[in-house]
Each structure stands twice: as C-alpha cells, then as structure tokens.
Design an enzyme around this catalytic site. Structure first.
Site, PDB file in Angstrom:
ATOM      1  N   GLY A 115     -47.075  31.315   9.408  1.00  0.00           N
ATOM      2  CA  GLY A 115     -46.835  30.185   8.525  1.00  0.00           C
ATOM      3  C   GLY A 115     -47.640  30.328   7.253  1.00  0.00           C
ATOM      4  O   GLY A 115     -47.977  31.437   6.840  1.00  0.00           O
ATOM      5  N   CYS A 116     -47.963  29.208   6.662  1.00  0.00           N
ATOM      6  CA  CYS A 116     -48.698  29.202   5.399  1.00  0.00           C
ATOM      7  C   CYS A 116     -50.010  29.972   5.530  1.00  0.00           C
ATOM      8  O   CYS A 116     -50.809  29.702   6.417  1.00  0.00           O
ATOM      9  CB  CYS A 116     -48.979  27.758   4.975  1.00  0.00           C
ATOM     10  SG  CYS A 116     -50.075  27.631   3.553  1.00  0.00           S
ATOM     11  N   PHE A 117     -50.234  30.908   4.624  1.00  0.00           N
ATOM     12  CA  PHE A 117     -51.453  31.715   4.744  1.00  0.00           C
ATOM     13  C   PHE A 117     -52.718  30.919   4.497  1.00  0.00           C
ATOM     14  O   PHE A 117     -53.786  31.298   4.952  1.00  0.00           O
ATOM     15  CB  PHE A 117     -51.413  32.991   3.914  1.00  0.00           C
ATOM     16  CG  PHE A 117     -50.939  32.924   2.493  1.00  0.00           C
ATOM     17  CD1 PHE A 117     -51.197  31.856   1.653  1.00  0.00           C
ATOM     18  CD2 PHE A 117     -50.226  33.999   1.970  1.00  0.00           C
ATOM     19  CE1 PHE A 117     -50.761  31.838   0.337  1.00  0.00           C
ATOM     20  CE2 PHE A 117     -49.785  33.995   0.651  1.00  0.00           C
ATOM     21  CZ  PHE A 117     -50.052  32.905  -0.162  1.00  0.00           C
ATOM     22  N   TRP A 118     -52.650  29.802   3.791  1.00  0.00           N
ATOM     23  CA  TRP A 118     -53.849  28.981   3.589  1.00  0.00           C
ATOM     24  C   TRP A 118     -54.396  28.499   4.929  1.00  0.00           C
ATOM     25  O   TRP A 118     -55.604  28.473   5.132  1.00  0.00           O
ATOM     26  CB  TRP A 118     -53.556  27.768   2.719  1.00  0.00           C
ATOM     27  CG  TRP A 118     -53.175  28.046   1.307  1.00  0.00           C
ATOM     28  CD1 TRP A 118     -53.309  29.221   0.610  1.00  0.00           C
ATOM     29  CD2 TRP A 118     -52.581  27.118   0.414  1.00  0.00           C
ATOM     30  NE1 TRP A 118     -52.842  29.065  -0.668  1.00  0.00           N
ATOM     31  CE2 TRP A 118     -52.385  27.782  -0.824  1.00  0.00           C
ATOM     32  CE3 TRP A 118     -52.198  25.788   0.521  1.00  0.00           C
ATOM     33  CZ2 TRP A 118     -51.826  27.153  -1.934  1.00  0.00           C
ATOM     34  CZ3 TRP A 118     -51.642  25.163  -0.585  1.00  0.00           C
ATOM     35  CH2 TRP A 118     -51.460  25.844  -1.787  1.00  0.00           C
TER      36      TRP A 118
END
Length: 178
Positions: free
Chosen positions: A11-14
């Site tokens: 998912g979102c790398f953050w």
C-alpha cells in the site's frame, strides 16, 4: 555491520516506511517504485496506475538483529494482503501487496511466508512475488511521516493509526526512542 536488503509493497509507502523505521535492526528505509514498465517513473506517473509500478519500500537491515523472515512476518501483520490492488481507500495496482525478492533464498522465504500468512487471514492472500528495477521516490516522499507526523489528514487518519497499532503490538521490537 553487515546489512541485507528487502523490497516490499504493502500500500502507501508512507505507512510502511514509518513502521519499518521503528523496527530494531533496520538501518535505513527508502520509499520508491518497482515492478513497472516505465524507466525513472515519478509519483505523478505511477498515480494513474498505468506504469505497473507499486509504491514500495527498500529496507536495509542487520540480519543478526532482524531476519528477512521476521520482516515478512511483520509485513503480513501491518497491511491487508487479501485485498487485490488496494489498501483501505487507496485503490490501484500501485497499492498492491507484493514482495520483490533479491535472490533465490529470499524468494523461497517469501513463498513460505505467503503460505503462513494464509493461516492468519480469513480471505485468500493475494500477495504476489515479483521482480523489477528499483527507483527511489522523490525526496519529499522520504521519511514523510517522520517529518509531518499527524499534521496532514491522510497521516492523521491512515498512517498514524497504523504506526500506533504497530508500536503497541511490537513494543519489544522497537528501536529505543530519544
């Protein structure tokens, strides 16, 4: 200190970067793109889902402190590997669940980890094992949550809760805090 490398897309790398930054044995985490057909993609390029790249993290770690198998076990606990091309409200192939092994030994560990993860989840695990060229994300994506905390709505509602849940569940595996 000897280090090894793992590349994971969840998912979102953050979100994923912020979690692995906290883990003992992890020496560096970089956000980036992998698994697509465009050379040197940008965030704007991959946002439409047309390049085939996944948002991912490259993790450098000390295998004497944390093993590749441990990294994958945590990976399957911090995101939903049963939703195809999505994590929560983030939808598209760029948010897929994928492991990018760097050699045959990592591939074998990844194959076992996917089978083990199947016992954790009520729905089938859709995590793929892929290959590709790594491209670092733009500087403004690096250490995003560490720099912004919960000051943005996305971090407040998505990243922060995931990080807090990880810190609670894996308190004994966290790096010491200043």
């Amino acid at each position: 200190m000897p280090t090894d490398t793992a590349i994971l897309a969840g998912g979102c790398f953050w979100c994923v970067e912020a979690i692995y930054d906290d883990l003992q044995g992890v020496t560096a985490v970089e956000s980036g793109y992998i698994g697509g057909c465009t050379t040197n993609p940008t965030y704007k390029d991959i946002c439409g889902g047309d390049t085939g790249h996944a948002e991912a993290i490259l993790v450098r770690f000390d295998p004497a402190v944390v093993s590749y198998e441990d990294l994958l076990d945590i990976f399957f606990h911090i995101h939903d590997p049963t939703t195809l091309n999505r994590q929560g409200n983030d939808v598209g192939t760029q948010y897929r669940s994928a492991i990018f092994p760097l050699d045959d030994a990592q591939r074998a560990v990844a194959e076992v980890a996917i089978v083990k993860a199947g016992a954790l989840w009520p729905d089938p695990v859709v995590t793929t094992i892929e290959s590709g060229t790594w491209y670092p994300a733009e500087d403004y994506h690096q250490e995003y949550y560490a720099r912004t905390g919960d000051t943005t709505s996305y971090c407040n509602f998505v990243v922060g809760p995931k990080v807090r849940k990880f810190r609670e569940k894996y308190a004994d595996r966290l790096k010491p805090r200043d």
